[in-house]
Design an enzyme around this catalytic site. Structure first.
Site, PDB file in Angstrom:
ATOM      1  N   TYR A 187     -16.899  10.646 -56.942  1.00  5.98           N
ATOM      2  CA  TYR A 187     -15.688   9.942 -57.379  1.00  5.98           C
ATOM      3  C   TYR A 187     -16.090   8.530 -57.824  1.00  5.98           C
ATOM      4  CZ  TYR A 187     -11.309   7.379 -56.893  1.00  5.98           C
ATOM      5  OH  TYR A 187     -10.226   6.578 -57.124  1.00  5.98           O
ATOM      6  N   ARG A 238      -1.649  -3.591 -35.755  1.00  5.59           N
ATOM      7  CA  ARG A 238      -2.944  -3.420 -36.421  1.00  5.59           C
ATOM      8  C   ARG A 238      -3.884  -2.616 -35.526  1.00  5.59           C
ATOM      9  NH1 ARG A 238      -6.430  -7.017 -35.615  1.00  5.59           N
ATOM     10  NH2 ARG A 238      -5.158  -8.841 -36.094  1.00  5.59           N
ATOM     11  N   LYS A 278      -3.678  11.992 -52.194  1.00  6.31           N
ATOM     12  CA  LYS A 278      -3.691  13.155 -53.075  1.00  6.31           C
ATOM     13  C   LYS A 278      -2.945  14.324 -52.417  1.00  6.31           C
ATOM     14  CE  LYS A 278      -6.250  10.249 -55.352  1.00  6.31           C
ATOM     15  NZ  LYS A 278      -7.693  10.210 -55.231  1.00  6.31           N
ATOM     16  N   ASP A 308     -16.445  14.096 -48.388  1.00  4.17           N
ATOM     17  CA  ASP A 308     -15.156  13.678 -48.934  1.00  4.17           C
ATOM     18  C   ASP A 308     -14.398  14.975 -49.244  1.00  4.17           C
ATOM     19  OD1 ASP A 308     -13.025  12.989 -50.615  1.00  4.17           O
ATOM     20  OD2 ASP A 308     -14.105  11.317 -51.531  1.00  4.17           O
TER      21      ASP A 308
END
Ligand SMILES: *Cc1c(COP(=O)(O)O)cnc(C)c1O
Length: 384
Positions: A98, A46, A197, A172
């Site tokens: 978005y 982690r 994406k 973004d």
């Protein structure tokens, strides 16, 4: 080194024990210490993992930033940036964000204590006005090109306005990718990505990342990456890294296909409007020319016959899938009003121009003749 060379080589050193040219996938959650506290920099996955390290190094290099933190999704990356602010701080969002980013601001971080305002348009003046409405402005959140209307925001001018007030600027960069647009070079402080994406590019992994121009602006995000734990698994990092290696060549083809489909659709009668930043008539074209290398693989059209025709069109596509998401090698089509933007109240949606006749295409890298043939047959049916 140039872009695609870095995409292929940064973080990808041959493995020292066997010489494997492609670094192995490090699935281990833990790392053996020679004595308590004595280790090679890795303790627990982690906190840090070699496969994730490699991806972060590569993404930082592609955005030309000093540091990167990878996350389990684009929204986890965005949440870490917003959580690094303090309750009472002010954030200005773009006007056509978005949907998930809008929901994060409105339903998670406004209740948490952030002050949120939105630019009423894409102009730098609209951002300035929204900033004036906040008591303690700290952050400006820009998306360009926007979704689904593909509006363009002038990053350089918005950054100058924000910096004059001591605010950080986040872009973004999911739609453009660092191949087409490098916000950190235009004055942004942070870039966020949904690596789901174009960066991974094959519609088979969900991921996100934050890249900072200066490492100091990533310190809090890096702390939150470990402290709140929305880290990507090693396999996901490996898949995104593999996608990055072909990002440049894929984007070239996405852009070329989208540009020629945009030109073709203009001549088809039932298409009332074609929205693509690469066309001279697009309202953001001049800015896009300045700040982007090419104009991307996203294309939006308005169809004659309203919502009924638009839905019929989407249902009749054969090669192109009617699906959410974007940026994969395969072409996708969506109907924003009932799919990606369905959660926005209808009046707000319509006032933004997201009407029932609107169709968004994520143009893939198939052979152009096949994409065109599918669009043509679905268009014929939609008008019957
Ligand atoms: C998909 C997307 C996101 C969210 O990313 P996830 O990986 O789905 O969490 C954020 N911004 C934009 C522009 C996107 O397209």
């Amino acid at each position: 080194m140039e872009f695609s060379t870095r995409a292929i080589h940064v973080g990808q050193h041959p493995e020292p024990v066997t010489g494997a040219t492609i670094p192995p996938l490090f699935l281990s959650t833990t790392f053996t210490q020679s004595a308590p506290g004595e280790h090679k920099g890795f303790e627990y996955s982690r906190s840090r993992n070699p496969t994730r390290d490699a991806l972060e190094a590569c993404l930082a290099s592609l955005e030309e930033g000093e540091a990167c933190a990878a996350f389990s999704s684009g929204l986890a990356a965005s949440a870490a940036v917003l959580q690094s602010l303090h309750p009472g701080d002010g954030v200005v969002g773009g006007h056509d964000l978005y949907g998930g980013s809008y929901r994060l601001l409105e339903q998670v971080f406004r209740p948490w204590g952030l002050q949120v305002a939105y630019a009423a348009g894409t102009s730098p003046e609209a951002y300035a006005k929204a900033l004036e409405s906040l008591a303690r402005p700290r952050l400006v959140w820009v998306e360009t090109p926007t979704n689904p209307l593909l509006d363009i925001v002038d990053i350089q001018r918005v950054a100058a306005i924000a910096h004059a007030l001591g605010c950080l600027v986040v872009v973004d960069n999911t739609f453009a990718t660092p191949y087409l647009q490098q916000p950190l070079k235009l004055g942004a402080d942070l870039v966020v990505h949904s690596t789901t994406k174009y960066l991974s590019g094959h519609s088979d992994v969900v991921g996100g990342a934050v890249v900072a121009r200066e490492a100091k602006h990533l310190e809090k995000v890096r702390f939150l990456q470990n402290a709140t734990g929305a880290v990507p698994g090693a396999m996901d990092c490996y898949l995104v890294q593999r996608g990055l290696k072909t990002l440049g060549i894929r984007m070239e083809k996405h852009c070329a296909n989208a540009q020629s489909i945009a030109a073709e659709l203009l001549t088809w009668k039932p298409i009332r409007e074609v929205i693509y930043p690469g066309m001279g008539g697009h309202r953001g074209h001049a800015i896009a020319r300045r700040q982007m290398r090419a104009f991307g693989g996203m294309l939006t059209v308005r169809l004659d016959g309203g919502e009924l025709a638009a839905k019929r069109f989407c249902s009749r596509l054969r090669l192109i899938a009617c699906a959410e998401s974007l940026g994969g090698v395969e072409s996708l089509c969506s109907h924003p009003a009932t799919m990606t933007h369905a959660s926005i109240p209808p009046d707000v949606r319509e006032s933004h121009g997201i009407t029932g006749d609107l169709i968004r295409l994520s143009v893939g890298i198939e052979d152009i003749a096949d994409i065109q043939a599918d669009l043509a047959q679905a268009l014929r049916v939609s008008q019957q």
